[in-house]
Design a protein around this motif. Structure first.
Motif, short mmCIF file in Angstrom:
data_model
loop_
_atom_site.label_atom_id
_atom_site.label_comp_id
_atom_site.label_asym_id
_atom_site.label_seq_id
_atom_site.Cartn_x
_atom_site.Cartn_y
_atom_site.Cartn_z
N LYS A 163 -5.59 5.56 -11.89
CA LYS A 163 -5.09 6.91 -11.58
C LYS A 163 -5.32 7.25 -10.11
CE LYS A 163 -5.25 10.57 -14.84
NZ LYS A 163 -6.06 11.39 -15.74
N LEU A 164 -6.54 6.90 -9.64
CA LEU A 164 -6.86 7.23 -8.26
C LEU A 164 -5.97 6.43 -7.30
CD1 LEU A 164 -8.63 8.70 -6.20
CD2 LEU A 164 -10.27 6.84 -6.35
N LYS A 165 -5.73 5.16 -7.62
CA LYS A 165 -4.88 4.36 -6.74
C LYS A 165 -3.48 4.95 -6.66
CE LYS A 165 -7.04 -0.02 -7.75
NZ LYS A 165 -6.80 -1.21 -8.56
N ASP A 166 -2.97 5.41 -7.83
CA ASP A 166 -1.64 6.03 -7.82
C ASP A 166 -1.64 7.29 -6.95
OD1 ASP A 166 -0.67 4.07 -9.43
OD2 ASP A 166 -0.84 5.20 -11.31
N LEU A 167 -2.74 8.05 -7.07
CA LEU A 167 -2.84 9.27 -6.25
C LEU A 167 -2.86 8.94 -4.76
CD1 LEU A 167 -5.47 11.69 -7.81
CD2 LEU A 167 -3.17 12.21 -7.08
N ILE A 168 -3.63 7.90 -4.42
CA ILE A 168 -3.73 7.50 -3.00
C ILE A 168 -2.34 7.14 -2.48
CG2 ILE A 168 -4.64 5.71 -1.45
CD1 ILE A 168 -7.21 5.71 -3.19
N ARG A 169 -1.57 6.41 -3.30
CA ARG A 169 -0.20 6.05 -2.89
C ARG A 169 0.65 7.31 -2.71
NH1 ARG A 169 -0.68 2.15 -7.05
NH2 ARG A 169 -1.22 0.13 -6.18
N ASP A 170 0.50 8.27 -3.64
CA ASP A 170 1.27 9.52 -3.52
C ASP A 170 0.90 10.28 -2.25
OD1 ASP A 170 2.42 8.95 -5.93
OD2 ASP A 170 1.24 10.39 -7.10
N TRP A 171 -0.42 10.32 -1.97
CA TRP A 171 -0.86 11.02 -0.76
C TRP A 171 -0.22 10.39 0.47
CZ3 TRP A 171 -6.67 10.62 -2.52
CH2 TRP A 171 -6.93 11.60 -3.47
N ALA A 172 -0.25 9.07 0.53
CA ALA A 172 0.32 8.39 1.70
C ALA A 172 1.83 8.65 1.78
CB ALA A 172 0.03 6.89 1.64
N ALA A 173 2.49 8.62 0.63
CA ALA A 173 3.94 8.85 0.62
C ALA A 173 4.27 10.26 1.11
CB ALA A 173 4.49 8.63 -0.79
N SER A 174 3.32 11.20 0.93
CA SER A 174 3.59 12.57 1.40
C SER A 174 3.14 12.75 2.86
CB SER A 174 2.89 13.58 0.49
OG SER A 174 1.49 13.53 0.72
N GLY A 175 2.77 11.65 3.52
CA GLY A 175 2.48 11.72 4.97
C GLY A 175 1.00 11.76 5.31
N LYS A 176 0.13 11.74 4.29
CA LYS A 176 -1.31 11.74 4.60
C LYS A 176 -1.73 10.32 5.02
CE LYS A 176 -2.34 15.27 1.13
NZ LYS A 176 -2.38 16.42 2.00
N THR A 177 -2.82 10.28 5.76
CA THR A 177 -3.31 8.98 6.25
C THR A 177 -4.65 8.70 5.58
OG1 THR A 177 -2.26 9.53 8.33
CG2 THR A 177 -3.83 7.68 8.36
N ILE A 178 -4.79 7.49 5.07
CA ILE A 178 -6.01 7.18 4.31
C ILE A 178 -6.67 5.94 4.90
CG2 ILE A 178 -6.90 6.43 2.04
CD1 ILE A 178 -3.75 8.24 1.87
N ILE A 179 -7.94 6.06 5.19
CA ILE A 179 -8.72 4.87 5.57
C ILE A 179 -9.54 4.49 4.36
CG2 ILE A 179 -10.43 3.86 7.10
CD1 ILE A 179 -9.16 5.03 9.28
N PHE A 180 -9.34 3.26 3.92
CA PHE A 180 -9.86 2.83 2.63
C PHE A 180 -10.80 1.64 2.85
CE2 PHE A 180 -9.41 0.42 -1.35
CZ PHE A 180 -9.56 1.43 -2.29
N CYS A 181 -12.10 1.88 2.60
CA CYS A 181 -13.09 0.80 2.74
C CYS A 181 -13.41 0.26 1.37
CB CYS A 181 -14.41 1.38 3.24
SG CYS A 181 -14.60 1.37 4.97
N SER A 182 -13.34 -1.04 1.19
CA SER A 182 -13.69 -1.60 -0.10
C SER A 182 -14.07 -3.06 0.04
CB SER A 182 -12.51 -1.46 -1.06
OG SER A 182 -12.79 -2.08 -2.29
N HIS A 183 -14.98 -3.50 -0.85
CA HIS A 183 -15.28 -4.93 -0.91
C HIS A 183 -14.41 -5.60 -1.97
CE1 HIS A 183 -18.57 -4.96 1.88
NE2 HIS A 183 -19.18 -3.97 1.24
N VAL A 184 -13.63 -4.79 -2.68
CA VAL A 184 -12.74 -5.37 -3.71
C VAL A 184 -11.42 -5.73 -3.03
CG1 VAL A 184 -11.69 -5.00 -5.98
CG2 VAL A 184 -13.84 -3.84 -5.40
N LEU A 185 -11.28 -7.04 -2.74
CA LEU A 185 -10.14 -7.50 -1.96
C LEU A 185 -8.81 -7.24 -2.65
CD1 LEU A 185 -10.56 -9.15 0.81
CD2 LEU A 185 -12.57 -8.78 -0.55
#
Ligand SMILES: Nc1ncnc2c1ncn2[C@@H]1O[C@H](COP(=O)(O)OP(=O)(O)OP(=O)(O)O)[C@@H](O)[C@H]1O
Length: 311
Positions: A173-195
């Motif tokens: 759900k969160l990944k889908d939200l992150i994609r929606d946020w980016a599609a609406s013009g928001k910028t996301i910096i995403f740190c993760s060890h999960v490649l």
């Protein structure tokens, strides 16, 4: 595309320990940008500087046109930050936590209640709204800290290991939200060890280790470490097949193991049908031909190994 974040020659030392040694990056608006690197590489330190929590030793960061050295107040209004350790008040209820953050962000009173309810429902926390935050499970607390960080609808979001405590459904759900946020013009910096998450989500990513050692896209990075990109299985006639493969201009490189061939072709979409045609014309049975893809994790580990060997 207009940049959301410009980082120029960012350096940070703690005492005489140099942690960031000249990071420069430009991140366009509407991008999900991955930040990768081994433990201690300086990812969290970078995010803490970008979120105006600590000062850099030198260098400059510009977020949405505002320089961090001159205009932190303006930047703070437009950014949200979620770290692995949720910064919520355990003794306060979820509602009181959110009321507190809403007043910090100066969200108009008339809008607060509806915004809080909308987000609590979106993150499946509405039923727990009157419970103290300290009674939530780890994952629920993580969701609450996400809600706190996005309450003021920030244009830039820093997410540090944000899925670490979430179950698979909440993660999806969160990944889908992150994609929606980016599609609406928001910028996301995403740190993760999960490649796999970086691969799935990020338009571009940087691997850092005090400095930027790679700036690329998941696809380009995987391709860079893919020696053979097609697997061909020809049943029993591999001798004859090898002659055809050897003579085919489509095949740049190949490796034979019994009846299978690992091939490197320039463009599998056009090369594979050509190759199949040639094999079938020579009366060879093609059992299957399939793309080989190297995971981002394999590519990343290969790069780190290469770096280690170079030292
Ligand atoms: N306040 C501090 N004082 C001294 N050293 C610090 C401080 N904060 C971070 N460091 C050091 O800076 C280095 C980078 O830490 P940082 O947390 O940025 O790494 P990271 O890339 O986020 O690592 P991880 O993947 O393990 O979370 C580490 O060696 C760490 O010990």
């Amino acid at each position: 595309m207009e940049p959301a974040i410009v980082i120029k020659d960012l350096k940070k030392s703690f005492g005489d320990k140099k942690v960031l040694d000249g990071i420069s990056l430009t991140i366009p608006k509407g991008t999900i940008f991955g930040l990768l690197g081994p433990n201690g590489a300086g990812k969290t330190t970078s995010l803490r500087i970008l979120s105006c929590l600590i000062e850099p030793t030198s260098g400059e960061v510009t977020i949405l046109g505002h320089q961090i050295s001159k205009n932190k107040e303006e930047i703070r209004k437009k950014i949200g930050c979620v770290t692995e350790s949720p910064g919520v008040y355990d003794k306060l209820s979820l509602m009181d936590n959110l009321e507190f953050f809403a007043s910090c962000y100066q969200i108009p009173k008339a809008k607060r209640a509806s915004r809080i309810e909308y987000l609590l429902r979106q993150f499946d926390l509405w039923e727990r709204r009157n419970d103290p935050a300290g009674r939530l499970s780890k994952g629920m607390k993580q969701k609450l800290s996400i809600v706190c960080a996005i309450l003021h609808d920030p244009e830039v979001l820093f997410l540090d290991e944000v899925t670490a405590n979430l179950d698979p459904v909440s993660t999806r759900k969160l990944k889908d939200l992150i994609r929606d946020w980016a599609a609406s013009g928001k910028t996301i910096i995403f740190c993760s060890h999960v490649l796999a998450e970086i691969d799935e989500l990020c338009h571009e990513f940087a691997i850092i280790k005090g400095e930027v050692i790679r700036l690329t896209t998941p696809q380009k990075f995987r391709e860079e470490w893919t020696t053979y990109n097609v697997l061909l299985d020809v049943g029993s006639d591999s001798q004859k097949s090898e002659q055809i493969i050897k003579a085919s201009e489509e095949v740049e490189e190949y490796k034979r193991t019994e009846d299978q061939f690992h091939l490197r072709v320039a463009n599998p979409k056009t090369s594979n049908p050509q190759l199949i045609k040639k094999l079938v014309a020579a009366d060879i049975t093609v059992n299957y031909i399939t793309p080989i893809s190297v995971s981002l994790e394999d590519s990343y580990l290969s790069l780190l190994n290469q770096e280690k060997e170079a030292i």
